[in-house]
Enzyme design. Structure first.
Site, PDB file in Angstrom:
ATOM      1  N   ASN A  10       0.875  -1.167   0.000  1.00 40.01           N
ATOM      2  CA  ASN A  10       0.000   0.000   0.000  1.00 40.01           C
ATOM      3  C   ASN A  10       0.914   1.219   0.000  1.00 40.01           C
ATOM      4  O   ASN A  10       1.497   1.561   1.028  1.00 40.01           O
ATOM      5  CB  ASN A  10      -0.876  -0.054   1.260  1.00 40.01           C
ATOM      6  CG  ASN A  10      -1.810   1.125   1.353  1.00 40.01           C
ATOM      7  OD1 ASN A  10      -1.823   2.000   0.482  1.00 40.01           O
ATOM      8  ND2 ASN A  10      -2.592   1.171   2.418  1.00 40.01           N
ATOM      9  N   ARG A  89      -2.680  -2.177  -3.267  1.00 39.82           N
ATOM     10  CA  ARG A  89      -3.902  -1.434  -3.006  1.00 39.82           C
ATOM     11  C   ARG A  89      -3.881  -0.153  -3.835  1.00 39.82           C
ATOM     12  O   ARG A  89      -2.876   0.577  -3.820  1.00 39.82           O
ATOM     13  CB  ARG A  89      -3.981  -1.071  -1.529  1.00 39.82           C
ATOM     14  CG  ARG A  89      -5.149  -0.172  -1.251  1.00 39.82           C
ATOM     15  CD  ARG A  89      -5.136   0.326   0.158  1.00 39.82           C
ATOM     16  NE  ARG A  89      -6.278   1.208   0.358  1.00 39.82           N
ATOM     17  CZ  ARG A  89      -6.198   2.412   0.899  1.00 39.82           C
ATOM     18  NH1 ARG A  89      -5.046   2.876   1.314  1.00 39.82           N
ATOM     19  NH2 ARG A  89      -7.265   3.158   1.039  1.00 39.82           N
ATOM     20  N   HIS A 178     -13.202   2.824   0.811  1.00 40.02           N
ATOM     21  CA  HIS A 178     -13.210   1.705   1.767  1.00 40.02           C
ATOM     22  C   HIS A 178     -13.838   0.433   1.193  1.00 40.02           C
ATOM     23  O   HIS A 178     -14.285  -0.452   1.931  1.00 40.02           O
ATOM     24  CB  HIS A 178     -13.977   2.063   3.062  1.00 40.02           C
ATOM     25  CG  HIS A 178     -13.396   3.226   3.818  1.00 40.02           C
ATOM     26  ND1 HIS A 178     -14.151   4.267   4.299  1.00 40.02           N
ATOM     27  CD2 HIS A 178     -12.126   3.502   4.180  1.00 40.02           C
ATOM     28  CE1 HIS A 178     -13.384   5.139   4.924  1.00 40.02           C
ATOM     29  NE2 HIS A 178     -12.134   4.692   4.858  1.00 40.02           N
ATOM     30  N   ARG A 239     -12.200  15.582   8.981  1.00 43.19           N
ATOM     31  CA  ARG A 239     -13.018  16.017   7.830  1.00 43.19           C
ATOM     32  C   ARG A 239     -14.457  16.265   8.265  1.00 43.19           C
ATOM     33  O   ARG A 239     -14.999  15.540   9.097  1.00 43.19           O
ATOM     34  CB  ARG A 239     -13.012  14.933   6.740  1.00 43.19           C
ATOM     35  CG  ARG A 239     -11.743  14.933   5.919  1.00 43.19           C
ATOM     36  CD  ARG A 239     -11.739  13.792   4.919  1.00 43.19           C
ATOM     37  NE  ARG A 239     -10.658  12.880   5.210  1.00 43.19           N
ATOM     38  CZ  ARG A 239     -10.623  11.604   4.830  1.00 43.19           C
ATOM     39  NH1 ARG A 239     -11.613  11.087   4.132  1.00 43.19           N
ATOM     40  NH2 ARG A 239      -9.608  10.847   5.145  1.00 43.19           N
ATOM     41  N   GLU A 384      -8.386  -5.614   5.476  1.00 43.89           N
ATOM     42  CA  GLU A 384      -8.219  -5.252   4.066  1.00 43.89           C
ATOM     43  C   GLU A 384      -7.039  -5.989   3.439  1.00 43.89           C
ATOM     44  O   GLU A 384      -7.102  -6.398   2.281  1.00 43.89           O
ATOM     45  CB  GLU A 384      -8.043  -3.728   3.947  1.00 43.89           C
ATOM     46  CG  GLU A 384      -9.343  -2.995   4.199  1.00 43.89           C
ATOM     47  CD  GLU A 384      -9.181  -1.575   4.706  1.00 43.89           C
ATOM     48  OE1 GLU A 384      -8.666  -1.414   5.833  1.00 43.89           O
ATOM     49  OE2 GLU A 384      -9.553  -0.642   3.985  1.00 43.89           O
TER      50      GLU A 384
END
Ligand code: ADP
Length: 399
Positions: A10, A89, A178, A239, A384
């Site tokens: 990743n 990823r 996601h 956020r 993941e």
């Protein structure tokens, strides 16, 4: 146990996260984090059997240097020959990539074409992919896209109510994120419930520093809260999630901020941090709320309330609700957020068994609703890396 292992990578702009997995049982034999790339103190930290050690990347502080150091570590541990494939990823696959695939020149071109949609992430992924393909040149490489799961969303769910031409010209639509986590959790939910994914209606909340929620029916995404970018939807660590787009002219006219400043404010200074005026970290906020900190208490309430509103709306998208599933760092560990959220959702029949809710923390998971009540509420730890490893093994013919 498979004799061939999968290397999962990743790559970010200044970091490379790696893990060597047995895709048949999820065992992680080695993991690493290269950080501060392109800086003089670039380094890579390896973790094997719970022990950590650090190697400096000062001589070659870039993605290639990081992957070379990883290869050297694998050689030293005689793991290099056991790597059967590498899985990467990738954050954004646009509309082009609806599932994981082996990498060839066309796929690289496709990831490049999606740079407009993920200008920070996709170029970094490409750096990592190129470095890994030259260093692990003897094995197949696959890509797993975070957006792929959401490609099954119906047109009415991904279309924004703006001039249609913007979609045709620039691909302006909802894409979600996601997706790798959702795919893993949806399959795990079916397995834990002892039923097939066919007809199973789930609302899954992936709550980490970034947070989103998705509706799935029969293992297919029907809607999700993140949009063109990961700013939309739930309250997150820093956020804002959903906000009136007119905040741009409002802050420009009244606070004299420009586009970059307002964008930064919505991405980095808002969410739990902005409301609590304390921290973006849910754990710290819960601690402060427990001591009566007003900002922290409000931050938790806004987070849970927004989430509950989204659970209800995602139930529309899923065509009903068999189970609400919590995952991600907050979803897996915060009994407070789960309890508060479900507290708003009693009218849907959702309940929480506080004992089970407490027991589900720290990687345990399980059903947390009261016996006999429906829909179910569940906690499922996401994985993941394992999802990427399984896709990669499958595409590479290693099973
Ligand atoms: P990322 O999106 O960066 O992968 P994670 O999924 O690791 O994030 O989630 C990080 C969040 O999980 C942080 O807000 C952290 O405070 C929260 N978290 C971790 N453990 C707990 C806990 N025991 N209680 C409450 N929140 C927790």
């Amino acid at each position: 146990m498979s004799d061939k292992l999968i290397l999962v990578l990743n790559c970010g702009s200044s970091s490379v996260k790696g893990a060597v997995l047995d895709s048949t049982n999820g065992d992680v034999l080695l993991s690493c984090l290269a950080e501060k790339l392109n800086l003089p103190d670039a380094r890579i930290i390896f973790k094997v059997n719970g022990e950590k050690h650090t190697v400096s990347l000062a001589e070659k502080p870039n993605h290639t240097g990081a992957v070379e150091a990883l290869m050297a570590e694998l050689e030293a541990r005689k793991l290099d020959k056991r790597i059967g494939a590498v899985g990467h990823r990738v954050v954004h696959g646009g509309e082009r990539f609806k599932e994981s695939c082996l990498i060839d020149d066309e796929v690289i071109k496709g990831i490049e074409e999606c740079i407009m949609l993920a200008p920070l992430h996709n170029p970094a992924h490409l750096l990592g992919i190129r470095a890994a393909m030259s260093i692990f040149s003897h094995v197949p490489h696959a890509v797993v896209f975070d957006t792929a799961f959401h490609q099954s969303m119906p047109e009415h769910a991904y279309t924004y109510a703006v001039p249609r031409e913007l979609y045709r010209k620039y691909g302006l639509r909802r894409y979600g994120a996601h997706g790798t986590s959702y795919r893993f959790v949806a399959a795990e939910a079916a397995r834990l419930l002892g039923r097939s994914e066919e007809g199973l209606r789930l609302v899954i909340a992936h709550l980490g520093n970034g947070a989103s929620i998705a509706a799935s029916n029969s293992g297919k995404c029907r809607d999700t809260s993140m949009g063109l970018t990961p700013l939309e939807g739930l309250v997150m660590g820093t956020r804002s999630g959903d906000i009136d787009a007119n905040v741009f002219p409002f802050l420009h006219n009244n606070a004299g901020l420009n586009i970059e400043q307002i964008t930064d404010l919505l991405h980095k200074q808002s969410g739990l941090l902005g409301i609590s005026e304390l921290s973006n970290d849910c754990r710290e906020i819960e601690e402060a709320a427990g001591k009566g900190h007003e900002g922290a208490k409000l931050a938790l309430e806004v987070f849970a309330y927004r989430l509950a509103k989204y659970v209800a709306s995602m139930s529309v998208a899923a065509g009903g609700l068999d189970a609400l599933v919590f995952t991600g760092g907050i979803g897996e560990n915060s009994d407070t957020i789960r309890s508060k959220t479900i507290g708003y959702l009693g009218f849907l029949g959702l309940t929480v068994d506080e004992k089970a809710n407490l027991a589900a923390r720290f990687g345990e998971g399980g059903i947390i609703s009261q016996a006999g009540s429906t829909p179910l509420a569940m906690v499922i730890p996401t994985n993941e890396e394992l999802m990427i490893a399984q896709d990669t093994a499958h595409l590479a013919g290693i099973e």
